[in-house]
Design a protein around this motif. Structure first.
Motif, PDB file in Angstrom:
ATOM      1  N   ILE B 120       0.634  -1.647   0.294  1.00 60.08           N
ATOM      2  CA  ILE B 120      -0.225   0.192   0.459  1.00 60.08           C
ATOM      3  C   ILE B 120       0.901   1.083   0.292  1.00 60.08           C
ATOM      4  O   ILE B 120       1.681   1.569   0.871  1.00 60.08           O
ATOM      5  N   TYR B 121       0.529   2.331  -0.729  1.00 55.81           N
ATOM      6  CA  TYR B 121       1.117   3.495  -1.125  1.00 55.81           C
ATOM      7  C   TYR B 121      -0.671   4.378  -0.604  1.00 55.81           C
ATOM      8  O   TYR B 121      -0.916   4.461  -1.775  1.00 55.81           O
ATOM      9  N   THR B 122      -0.616   5.162  -0.185  1.00 54.31           N
ATOM     10  CA  THR B 122      -0.842   7.044   0.707  1.00 54.31           C
ATOM     11  C   THR B 122       0.613   7.808   0.614  1.00 54.31           C
ATOM     12  O   THR B 122       0.825   7.894   0.968  1.00 54.31           O
ATOM     13  N   LEU B 123      -0.881   8.462  -0.561  1.00 55.09           N
ATOM     14  CA  LEU B 123      -0.371   9.371  -0.392  1.00 55.09           C
ATOM     15  C   LEU B 123      -1.112  11.321  -0.489  1.00 55.09           C
ATOM     16  O   LEU B 123      -2.052  11.128   0.616  1.00 55.09           O
ATOM     17  N   GLY B 124      -0.224  11.931   0.340  1.00 53.19           N
ATOM     18  CA  GLY B 124      -1.128  13.485   0.928  1.00 53.19           C
ATOM     19  C   GLY B 124      -0.171  13.964   1.004  1.00 53.19           C
ATOM     20  O   GLY B 124       1.637  14.347   0.772  1.00 53.19           O
ATOM     21  N   GLY B 125      -0.431  15.383   1.766  1.00 57.86           N
ATOM     22  CA  GLY B 125       0.127  16.399   1.760  1.00 57.86           C
ATOM     23  C   GLY B 125       0.774  16.550   4.169  1.00 57.86           C
ATOM     24  O   GLY B 125       0.064  16.300   4.692  1.00 57.86           O
ATOM     25  N   LEU B 126       1.679  17.681   3.767  1.00 66.91           N
ATOM     26  CA  LEU B 126       1.702  17.826   5.265  1.00 66.91           C
ATOM     27  C   LEU B 126       2.182  19.221   5.263  1.00 66.91           C
ATOM     28  O   LEU B 126       2.810  19.758   5.331  1.00 66.91           O
ATOM     29  N   ALA B 127       1.007  19.782   6.164  1.00 68.41           N
ATOM     30  CA  ALA B 127       0.994  21.039   5.889  1.00 68.41           C
ATOM     31  C   ALA B 127       2.126  21.859   7.294  1.00 68.41           C
ATOM     32  O   ALA B 127       1.449  21.069   8.341  1.00 68.41           O
ATOM     33  N   THR B 128       2.695  22.764   6.822  1.00 66.16           N
ATOM     34  CA  THR B 128       3.748  23.406   7.883  1.00 66.16           C
ATOM     35  C   THR B 128       3.835  24.943   8.184  1.00 66.16           C
ATOM     36  O   THR B 128       3.589  25.123   9.628  1.00 66.16           O
ATOM     37  N   GLY B 129       2.165  24.913   7.332  1.00 72.08           N
ATOM     38  CA  GLY B 129       1.765  26.579   7.831  1.00 72.08           C
ATOM     39  C   GLY B 129       3.036  27.505   7.422  1.00 72.08           C
ATOM     40  O   GLY B 129       2.418  29.182   7.514  1.00 72.08           O
ATOM     41  N   GLN B 130       3.704  27.076   6.774  1.00 72.46           N
ATOM     42  CA  GLN B 130       4.305  28.762   6.896  1.00 72.46           C
ATOM     43  C   GLN B 130       5.037  28.164   4.939  1.00 72.46           C
ATOM     44  O   GLN B 130       5.359  27.382   3.822  1.00 72.46           O
ATOM     45  N   PRO B 131       5.830  29.201   4.686  1.00 67.66           N
ATOM     46  CA  PRO B 131       6.024  29.278   2.848  1.00 67.66           C
ATOM     47  C   PRO B 131       7.175  28.244   3.179  1.00 67.66           C
ATOM     48  O   PRO B 131       8.269  27.909   3.778  1.00 67.66           O
ATOM     49  N   VAL B 132       6.702  27.251   1.851  1.00 65.72           N
ATOM     50  CA  VAL B 132       7.725  26.448   1.616  1.00 65.72           C
ATOM     51  C   VAL B 132       8.469  27.056   0.576  1.00 65.72           C
ATOM     52  O   VAL B 132       8.921  26.599  -0.670  1.00 65.72           O
ATOM     53  N   GLU B 133       9.778  26.400   1.060  1.00 66.73           N
ATOM     54  CA  GLU B 133      10.883  26.750  -0.551  1.00 66.73           C
ATOM     55  C   GLU B 133      11.095  25.947  -2.127  1.00 66.73           C
ATOM     56  O   GLU B 133      10.838  26.221  -2.961  1.00 66.73           O
ATOM     57  N   VAL B 134      11.731  24.379  -0.985  1.00 66.34           N
ATOM     58  CA  VAL B 134      12.014  23.346  -1.955  1.00 66.34           C
ATOM     59  C   VAL B 134      11.144  22.408  -1.356  1.00 66.34           C
ATOM     60  O   VAL B 134      11.021  21.829  -0.447  1.00 66.34           O
ATOM     61  N   SER B 135       9.713  21.943  -1.735  1.00 66.34           N
ATOM     62  CA  SER B 135       8.614  21.187  -1.398  1.00 66.34           C
ATOM     63  C   SER B 135       9.702  19.636  -0.562  1.00 66.34           C
ATOM     64  O   SER B 135      10.062  18.762  -1.433  1.00 66.34           O
ATOM     65  N   LYS B 136      10.081  19.176   0.751  1.00 66.20           N
ATOM     66  CA  LYS B 136      10.137  17.801   1.185  1.00 66.20           C
ATOM     67  C   LYS B 136       9.090  17.190   1.011  1.00 66.20           C
ATOM     68  O   LYS B 136       8.005  17.945   1.081  1.00 66.20           O
TER      69      LYS B 136
END
Lengths: 257, 257, 257, 257
Positions: B120-136
């Motif tokens: 299983i691969y589950t995909l989502g986002g991780l909200a940092t609430g801050q501007p992201v320079e390079v998305s990790k």
């Protein structure tokens, strides 16, 4: 998963075991005490409980490994001066809805009743919201005889100013309807941090009551570890449960266990 | 409708397919990535899931056409360097209640297990609430072997400071109890807008892990389209889910997927 | 426990008993009145009801003894001028969820119907939020004949500006669908304290309607006792129920019973 | 009562009736229009629906008479230019929980499907939160053909910025899965009062679409009556439903019907 299930890992024969419950609650007092007993006396896990009323999430540990929400049953054979058997229930969560709590506690009681349980000890914390100098232990019981026994061991009987919310209360109330007797012990804590002192006070009373001997030296260390391990998610969940049950300005004497 | 149902549109034979889940969550990162895979590799829809635990509403598209709340299963046959089969789950909603989430995830696992899924691969986002320079890209896994593999591909393992809430966590946790293994991948995003960059970062890791090749040129365009298509109602619903699970002041590291 | 259950303590034959309900509500007006009837006329408890929709907790009394959440059925045989039989329902809680309330009230009606009940009197308080000089009694009925009878005894018929929330309303509404008739009586109270005066006013009307004679001298004393016994937990629970149903600024004429 | 039930009062044979739904919602626009049709065309009540997901309460009318929460089915035979049969659903409430809404709408669709329904018209209000000069009618449809037909009759198709929440949306979405087609019509209203003008605009469009002729002179009078009859409790309940679904600051274009 539409119903609460118990996965049995090992079939065990127990002789009228004493049932100790310590699911997550205020200050992790109960959990800390129960984890300590399990480790010091080397208890064996023999069943896991999963429920659709648990929070719909997983936890992630320090190594990035996923851990499902669950309750875990451990057993001990022939320990203490009285050579008694024990079932100890710990876990990383409780049911969220009233209906879920009743279903889960009913399943737990079915399970431990089948193993011969007639006595229940539920462990928790009692948040005073104030600094605690010497952690007192509060308690309640299913009958006068047990209440008196608690009093004799220095436990302060809860007056009428509060109920016992969650599994710690429900297991005693529902268990009593099945002919089980029991007590709830609550270590006084300011709440909202992992409180080794409250757990130590609680353990001391429990050891007297059960005629067990367990060193408490490692409790502070364990508290530190727990502080590290208890994820932010668990803390938030705990706070969510608290928000469900507590009212601002009246948080002083509620108990969740 | 009293129970979750799956309407099968086409009976397919799949060979140990890899299961990818990307239901709505933070920044629509997972959804954007999964929609992209479906379009670029031309996946075929073969089943739809409806549940009484979905929000009791319908969506309305740009043409005034009503669309029910649903999850959709797509399949891919023999794609990538390893000629693997895939099942991809997308949708416009998740279950609202804990019990609903557990029931729906149980149904999904029954369905994909029947088709031979073991990963299983589950995909989502991780909200940092801050501007992201390079998305990790953050991740978690059901076992150490997979966790190490994630690390080798530059994925940052989630530390103990957060759980994984919703289907992305639950499918892994419940799947693992059935002997499935898997990982959750989360693209770092400021959250609260359709984030093509986070989806691209996520897709890049996923392609490496699965040895797939998919162009990501059209992702920005797709993000624009999605922004247009994602109705206000869906946004509000998403926010409702978030309010259910997030606490003000602690929104930085929670994950919903 | 997955369903509401009724434990029968004594099998009794009753002759078309009148059913009086007084579960916890505003100002404990109904409860106080019903407790008084039970004590003064020496009613006998013959059944207990437990429900997974009750709050997941227990209460603790002044002696530290645990008391489960429950409803209790009492009976009276051949009392008053008309030598009628009675079933009286009291308890320390009501169901929390709508579905729970409907399930519990359905069970209660099944049970009393089996015992021959055709008339229902539900008792409660009506919170005005203002100081009350002489406590008035408000009421509603399932038909015009009963409504007129209430009016003749000085009861103020509720106008269209409010519903009756909880068991006091639901038992009448659901009972009426089974061919039972009945009335709801509500003692006017400022609310939020144990109101002996409202209970006395309510009892006076009830005695007239039912041709019962019960001294009300001990009511004030009973109110004091109840104030002492009603734990903070119960008060908080009541407030929780009220928060579920009341809106700030519109609290003046709602009724919970 | 553990499940939603439909009490059939009269067995009727209907010839492919058109189904009109108008349960309580914003501005009581749909309800007002449907009540008007029922009265003017003299429709006959033939079934009642009760549900444990309705609010756990009863209403009290001007005479102090208790009225249970319910939905009511009316029928019309051979009316309008096309001599069509109709089923009209009105009521004093909707289900509260998502699961309840789905269960109730499923029961309603089972019932009307059995009577031959293939077309659904759901009626409601669209709250703009602003003064409305000339009440416009908004709409959505289950397919392009119907959407075009709406447009031809001056209905503004809802753009992608909102869903349709509650029975008005769910009946169309779930009905469509059974092969029924339909539209939702929403009269623009400032909301929060009984809006005869919005109901008139809605009725005018509906009459054109269905080739019905119904005088609308009495609508204003009916609105006044409804204002009087709609109890404060119902208003509060409606607001409760709205609070469940609306977010402050984004109330402008949501729809509840």
């Amino acid at each position: 998963m539409k119903e609460t299930i118990i996965n049995v890992l090992e079939e065990v024969e127990l002789d009228q075991p004493i049932f100790i419950e310590a699911l997550p609650g205020i200050g992790h007092v109960g959990k800390l005490a129960a984890d300590h007993i399990i480790d010091e006396l080397n208890a064996t896990k023999f069943a896991e409980l999963y429920s659709p009323s648990f929070p719909p999430q997983v936890l992630v540990d320090d190594n990035g490994i996923i851990e499902p929400m669950k309750n875990e049953f451990y057993y001990l054979k022939s320990v203490g001066k009285e050579k008694r058997d024990y079932i100890i229930l710990i876990g990383n969560t409780q049911g969220l809805s009233p209906e879920g709590q009743y279903e889960i506690c009913g399943m737990i009681l079915d399970f431990v009743e089948k193993h011969g349980v007639k006595e229940i000890y539920t462990l928790g914390g009692l948040a005073t919201g104030q600094p605690v100098e010497v952690s007192k232990v509060y308690g309640a019981a299913t009958n006068m005889k047990l209440a008196k026994r608690l009093k004799k061991h220095g436990v302060i009987l809860r007056s009428a100013d509060g109920g016992i919310i969650g599994a710690s209360g429900l297991l005693l109330g529902m268990g009593n309807l099945r002919g089980m007797e029991g007590v709830c012990l609550m270590g006084e804590t300011p709440g909202y941090y992992i409180d080794a002192e409250a757990a130590r006070a609680l353990l001391n009373v429990l050891m007297e009551l059960l005629k067990l001997e367990i060193g408490t030296e490692k409790l502070e260390e364990r508290a530190k570890e727990t502080r590290k391990m208890i994820s932010k998610a668990q803390q938030m969940e705990q706070e969510m449960i608290e928000r469900m049950t507590l009212k601002p300005g009246e948080e002083d004497l509620r108990y969740i266990g």
